[in-house]
Design an enzyme around this catalytic site. Sequence first.
Site, PDB file in Angstrom:
ATOM      1  N   TRP A 102       0.833  -1.211   0.000  1.00  0.00           N
ATOM      2  CA  TRP A 102       0.000   0.000   0.000  1.00  0.00           C
ATOM      3  C   TRP A 102       0.858   1.247   0.000  1.00  0.00           C
ATOM      4  CZ3 TRP A 102      -4.325  -0.708  -2.109  1.00  0.00           C
ATOM      5  CH2 TRP A 102      -5.027  -1.894  -1.928  1.00  0.00           C
ATOM      6  N   ASP A 175      -2.031   6.536   6.201  1.00  0.00           N
ATOM      7  CA  ASP A 175      -3.068   5.647   5.678  1.00  0.00           C
ATOM      8  C   ASP A 175      -3.364   4.636   6.787  1.00  0.00           C
ATOM      9  OD1 ASP A 175      -4.586   3.700   4.454  1.00  0.00           O
ATOM     10  OD2 ASP A 175      -3.198   3.321   2.800  1.00  0.00           O
ATOM     11  N   LYS A 199     -12.548  -2.104   5.989  1.00  0.00           N
ATOM     12  CA  LYS A 199     -11.798  -3.007   6.855  1.00  0.00           C
ATOM     13  C   LYS A 199     -12.369  -2.972   8.267  1.00  0.00           C
ATOM     14  CE  LYS A 199      -9.033  -3.084   3.219  1.00  0.00           C
ATOM     15  NZ  LYS A 199      -8.087  -2.148   2.634  1.00  0.00           N
TER      16      LYS A 199
HETATM   17  C1  LIG Z   1      -7.510  -1.658   1.427  1.00  0.00           C
HETATM   18  C2  LIG Z   1      -6.438  -0.657   1.565  1.00  0.00           C
HETATM   19  C3  LIG Z   1      -6.283   0.401   0.642  1.00  0.00           C
HETATM   20  C4  LIG Z   1      -7.143   0.549  -0.584  1.00  0.00           C
HETATM   21  O1  LIG Z   1      -8.420   0.891  -0.239  1.00  0.00           O
HETATM   22  P1  LIG Z   1      -9.526   1.176  -1.368  1.00  0.00           P
HETATM   23  O2  LIG Z   1     -10.686   1.591  -0.544  1.00  0.00           O
HETATM   24  O3  LIG Z   1      -9.726  -0.105  -2.116  1.00  0.00           O
HETATM   25  O4  LIG Z   1      -9.019   2.253  -2.244  1.00  0.00           O
HETATM   26  C5  LIG Z   1      -5.284   1.326   0.877  1.00  0.00           C
HETATM   27  N1  LIG Z   1      -4.477   1.222   1.949  1.00  0.00           N
HETATM   28  C6  LIG Z   1      -4.596   0.222   2.839  1.00  0.00           C
HETATM   29  C7  LIG Z   1      -3.676   0.171   4.014  1.00  0.00           C
HETATM   30  C8  LIG Z   1      -5.575  -0.753   2.681  1.00  0.00           C
HETATM   31  O5  LIG Z   1      -5.698  -1.740   3.572  1.00  0.00           O
END
Ligand SMILES: *Cc1c(COP(=O)(O)O)cnc(C)c1O
Length: 363
Positions: A102, A175, A199
């Site tokens: 990511w 993030d 998540k």
């Molecule tokens: C799932 C995830 C993403 C991507 O998320 P989307 O909603 O599909 O754009 C980005 N960063 C992390 C850490 C993730 O777990």
Amino acid sequence: MTRAFNFAAGPAAIPTEVLEQARDEMLDYQGSGMSIMEMSHRSRRFIDIAEEAEANLRELLNVPEQYDVLFLQGGATLQFAMVPLNLLREKTSADYVNTGSWSTKAIKEARKFCGVNVVANAEDDRFDRIPAIDTWSLDPNAAYLHICSNETIAGVQFQNFPETFSDPGVPLVADMSSDILSRPVDVSRFGVIYAGAQKNMGPAGLTVVIIRRDLVGHARKGTPSMLDYAVHAGAGSMSNTPPTYAWYLAALVFRWLKNMGGLEAMEARNRRKAGKLYTAIEQSNFYHCPVVKEARSMMNVPFTLPDPDLDGAFLAAAETRGLFNLKGHRSVGGMRASLYNAVPEAAVDALIEFMNEFEHERG
Ligand SMILES: *Cc1c(COP(=O)(O)O)cnc(C)c1O
């Protein structure tokens, strides 16, 4: 009806109590004769939901007053672009730490907008660790410093966060898609926190952004309105039609978290859940976790079997026991058990029992 023990990485498990309430309110929300899905986002009923969601999220994370909380679309992936578009200001480069897939994606997207200094990189260690913070080569003139607090695929998680330059100000951007609300964090140490909902907060389609207000209003010239934090902040996240149903479900999840005792209680529960699983892996000569101990994630636990040829049999046998979505990400192979807030301790106990049995049969 039986609910599966669902170890999916995302979209992921949602608390059963939340889904039950959503079911009960599905056709007739509080005597309105309508579903939330069928209502105007400007109706009193929806505004109440939106306000409650924000108030509860602020309370759960102890968000200081000088931060805006935005409920957006586009996923965390869109934030990979919105962050540089809005935070570069007069600067030309930003610092990024690369701890996994990511982070790598965020870096690649940022490179479209600015210079990127990768100040620490765990790629040569196959993303099995967080590079020691005192080894990072930080730039005091960077527009911001970007980290991914929990790498969902590699299963590495920051246990503490870096100090950034306060003069000149280099805001810390995180993030937190896969560990937001899993533990308390000191929001005041961050300029921006962002997370996709699917998540730990609810269904896909909603993205939460928590941003210090002095960082709002500096989008670079030509930035589309929908990518400008100031537009969303000025419109209460209703500059266009927001994802109302996902926002409602997130509101129910926030209420559930408060009923569960808040983030201290969630952290204790998450530590217990992950601790049990890592201990079981450590105690076996059959399973192996590739992540160094100090960086192991409480949310996503990757592990391998001694021979990848056993993976198919493991996954099939797990499903007969009601244990689903344990397959690791295609980029790393092996297994991954995601243990988000909504995964009950009983699921972890059942997984460990199954793993022990599988080891005895095949080991
Ligand atoms: C799932 C995830 C993403 C991507 O998320 P989307 O909603 O599909 O754009 C980005 N960063 C992390 C850490 C993730 O777990």
